[in-house]
Write a protein that holds these residues in place. Structure first.
Motif: not given
Length: 444
Positions: A315-316, A323-325, A347-348, A361-362
């Protein structure tokens, strides 16, 4: 027609099925055996429980079972994905005997039970080939051409390759592999039995499994995938084991008719996403829109729910994953509609709050495992390889309503979901197996 919809479907006797075999048509997965002894070719019963994968997307037909002597002599049983009906065919030398149903079997969130009976010795011609779906005889047939009296089928014949998970027609198998899950597959050699031997209606009118306790005959078998190292092991006691091809131990899955598990829903309108591995893996090679796959099971309000996804691509540099809700209100189409209505980690490491982006996040990439926990109090927390992002500070609070898990690959990204708790590899502290989306946990 009673359907096997998401339900906690234990029988009155407490009979449960703990696993199924996942067939991925991209892997040309199937089981096979050639009988060494002649069985009863005039009378037999096939019973199977199945759940569809990417039905109608990759293949025109989902092959449940076949018995092939030659290109001009075979039995084939499939789900026709153009019309989503069950099709039961005996072909020999240009003569076709065939019955098929007008009933639809197209719900990828449902388990179905089908029974196919061949009984050419029956004095009533209409009883010689029969189909039952979810406990009921299908009599309003779309097509019906019954065999002549005492006509030998290819099933239970020697020098005839019997297949589970692929059908046969026009001299090829290549476009007739099954995609989805099968379990409790019974072949009864010499017996013409109705579905009451394999299932029963519960108090809610739902058709559910029960244990088969009868005989199997010479070439009969019971295959349910209980041994992950030998998915074709015959549990009937006959020793009629089937050889696996294109299957691995991980294709033993906990999804079953008595504990229906969440997957991604391939009949959402996001046709840009491709689905595989029992609708657990998703990919998208294009970049025209940020499509999102939705879960088949909804997260109830004020309920803890958790799942993982393992990234299966780098990725990148423009290859993105989210990803989530999401609450399910966005239009499902080939646009950014769901993405713009969702709460997702990218992804970033950026968190997207209904299209508003902010650092949270990371970053993550190939082989990383991302966990998503929607807590009962409405907190949304993300994890990378079991460690909470942002020291466990929720990315969003107050999300207590009903939700769906969502995920979206973009520009060559791919990943595979782990909805079943037995498949989680990086379970965070505080997460329990009861947080997996399946019908046993939801009590439905």
């Amino acid at each position: 027609m009673p359907l096997i919809i998401p339900s906690n479907s234990q029988s009155a006797s407490g009979y449960t099925i703990s696993q199924s075999i996942r067939f991925n048509d991209d892997d040309s997965a199937y089981l096979s055996r050639t009988p060494s002894s002649e069985g009863n070719r005039k009378k037999w019963t096939l019973s199977t429980w199945f759940k569809l994968g990417n039905s109608g997307i990759n293949n025109n037909f989902d092959g449940l079972f076949s018995a092939v002597t030659s290109a001009s002599a075979f039995v084939t049983i499939w789900v026709n994905n153009a019309t989503y009906n069950l099709d039961f065919i005996q072909y020999n030398g240009g003569t076709t005997y065939r019955v098929n149903t007008p009933l639809l079997t197209r719900d990828p969130a449902a388990w179905y039970h089908a029974v196919f009976v061949y009984d050419s010795g029956n004095s009533l011609s209409t009883e010689r080939m029969r189909i039952y779906l979810n406990g009921l005889r299908v009599t309003d047939l779309y097509q019906e051409a019954q065999p002549s009296l005492n006509y030998d089928s290819q099933v239970n014949a020697t020098s005839t390759l019997h297949n589970i998970g692929r059908a046969y027609s026009s001299g090829v198998y290549s476009t007739y592999y099954f995609d989805g899950y099968q379990t409790e597959i019974h072949l009864l050699d010499g017996y013409a039995y109705d579905p009451s031997n394999f299932g029963e209606f519960n108090d809610s009118g739902i058709w559910i499994p029960k244990e088969y306790t009868g005989s199997y005959g010479t070439n009969g078998f019971k295959i349910d995938g209980r041994d992950s190292s030998d998915l074709g092991d015959d549990e009937s006691g006959n020793g009629n084991d089937y050889t696996t091809s294109g299957l691995a131990s991980d294709d033993q899955q906990p999804d079953s008719p008595t504990n229906n598990h969440c997957t991604w829903n391939p009949i959402e309108a996001e046709t840009l996403i491709t689905y595989s591995n029992g609708n657990l893996a998703i990919a998208y090679s294009g970049n025209s829109a940020r499509n999102m796959a939705r879960s088949t099971i909804q997260i109830p309000a004020s309920t803890d729910a958790f799942f993982e996804m393992v990234m299966t691509s780098n990725l990148g540099s423009g290859v993105d994953f989210a990803i989530g809700i999401e609450d399910g209100t966005a239009q499902s189409d080939n646009s950014n509609s769901i993405y713009n209505n969702a709460y997702v980690i990218r992804e970033d490491g950026n968190f997207i709050d209904q299209s508003s982006s902010g650092s949270y996040g990371v970053s993550f990439t190939n082989t990383d495992v991302i966990g998503v926990w929607r807590k009962a109090n409405g907190d949304l927390v993300f994890y990378k390889n079991g460690t909470a992002m942002n020291s466990g500070t929720p990315a969003k609070t107050g999300l207590t309503g009903t939700m769906f898990f969502v995920a979206g690959p973009f520009n060559g990204a791919s990943a595979e979901a782990r909805f079943a708790s037995s498949k989680w590899t990086n379970k965070p502290s505080g997460v329990t197996d009861s947080m997996a989306l399946n019908t046993s946990n939801l009590g439905s």
